[in-house]
Enzyme design. Structure first.
Site, PDB file in Angstrom:
ATOM      1  N   CYS A 120       0.841  -1.197   0.000  1.00  0.00           N
ATOM      2  CA  CYS A 120       0.000   0.000   0.000  1.00  0.00           C
ATOM      3  C   CYS A 120       0.879   1.251   0.000  1.00  0.00           C
ATOM      4  O   CYS A 120       1.632   1.464  -0.941  1.00  0.00           O
ATOM      5  CB  CYS A 120      -0.990  -0.035   1.162  1.00  0.00           C
ATOM      6  SG  CYS A 120      -2.362   1.143   0.950  1.00  0.00           S
TER       7      CYS A 120
ATOM      8  N   HIS B 246      -3.795  -4.573  -0.173  1.00  0.00           N
ATOM      9  CA  HIS B 246      -3.410  -5.226   1.077  1.00  0.00           C
ATOM     10  C   HIS B 246      -3.525  -6.745   0.912  1.00  0.00           C
ATOM     11  O   HIS B 246      -4.622  -7.297   1.034  1.00  0.00           O
ATOM     12  CB  HIS B 246      -4.323  -4.771   2.226  1.00  0.00           C
ATOM     13  CG  HIS B 246      -4.069  -3.375   2.664  1.00  0.00           C
ATOM     14  ND1 HIS B 246      -3.148  -3.067   3.634  1.00  0.00           N
ATOM     15  CD2 HIS B 246      -4.602  -2.206   2.262  1.00  0.00           C
ATOM     16  CE1 HIS B 246      -3.125  -1.752   3.822  1.00  0.00           C
ATOM     17  NE2 HIS B 246      -3.997  -1.219   2.994  1.00  0.00           N
TER      18      HIS B 246
ATOM     19  N   GLU C 145      -2.677  -9.040   2.903  1.00  0.00           N
ATOM     20  CA  GLU C 145      -3.074  -9.653   4.180  1.00  0.00           C
ATOM     21  C   GLU C 145      -4.565  -9.524   4.448  1.00  0.00           C
ATOM     22  O   GLU C 145      -5.099 -10.187   5.345  1.00  0.00           O
ATOM     23  CB  GLU C 145      -2.266  -9.034   5.332  1.00  0.00           C
ATOM     24  CG  GLU C 145      -2.699  -7.658   5.787  1.00  0.00           C
ATOM     25  CD  GLU C 145      -2.222  -6.503   4.910  1.00  0.00           C
ATOM     26  OE1 GLU C 145      -2.396  -5.345   5.322  1.00  0.00           O
ATOM     27  OE2 GLU C 145      -1.682  -6.754   3.797  1.00  0.00           O
TER      28      GLU C 145
END
Length: 195
Positions: free
Chosen positions: A76, A177, A179
């Site tokens: 990001c 992102h 994750e």
């Protein structure tokens, strides 16, 4: 050991939990020596480009990061910090990958910040794509992005086309992102950590 650079002071639980779930050892740190000796380095980012660069400067990490030889992943804002500069605050960044992060174009029906799931479009075959198909969606939260780049592995279409994944030498960046991107994101993280 994977070093996750903590420059934000915010909760980085999601990236740490993702690495733990994948079975990788990690350390959340802003200590130069820990970063230098890591097998892989991840630079997440929250906030503005000015804040991120000031934090790297404060911890004495600019020279550390720019001299790394092991795989480095910016996530990001972390990806934007890998570029030469950012339009956000007109700040000079790390200069590891050519380009400038610019504010996403305003267009009716496409609010900025860009928040939510969007599809990856792969530019070329890469080991990072192993285990993924051509229809994967990942989770974005951002207002700035790099446009087209010869180093782009994948792009995304929103109010304009922008680089979603970038790669040059030992450096990777993901504008989204991983994750928070379900199994597709976990696969991308695993592939990076295995490179």
């Amino acid at each position: 050991m994977i070093a996750v650079i903590d420059i934000s002071g915010t909760n980085l639980t999601s990236i740490c939990n993702a690495l733990k779930r994948l079975g990788f050892n990690y350390q959340l740190t802003h200590e130069a020596e820990e970063i230098r000796k890591a097998s892989h380095v991840i630079l997440p980012g929250v906030g503005t480009a000015t804040f991120g660069m000031n934090a790297l400067r404060q911890y004495g990490l600019i020279d550390v990061i720019t001299s790394l030889k092991q795989p480095l992943l910016g996530i990001c804002l972390g990806m934007q910090l890998l570029l030469e500069s950012s339009e956000e605050g007109n700040v000079r960044c790390l200069g590891l990958i050519p380009g400038k992060a610019q504010r996403l174009r305003h267009k009716e029906g496409y609010p900025v910040p860009h928040m939510g799931w969007n599809q990856l479009h792969w530019n070329s075959a890469t080991s990072l794509q192993e285990g993924l198909n051509e229809q994967e969606y990942v989770y974005f939260v951002h207002s700035y992005a790099l446009g087209e780049s010869k180093y782009a592995l994948a792009h995304c279409e929103y109010s304009e086309s922008f680089t979603a994944i970038i790669h040059k030498n030992n450096i990777w960046g993901m504008q989204f992102h991983p994750e928070k991107s379900a199994e597709a994101g976990m696969t991308l993280l695993k592939n990076f950590c295995n490179c």
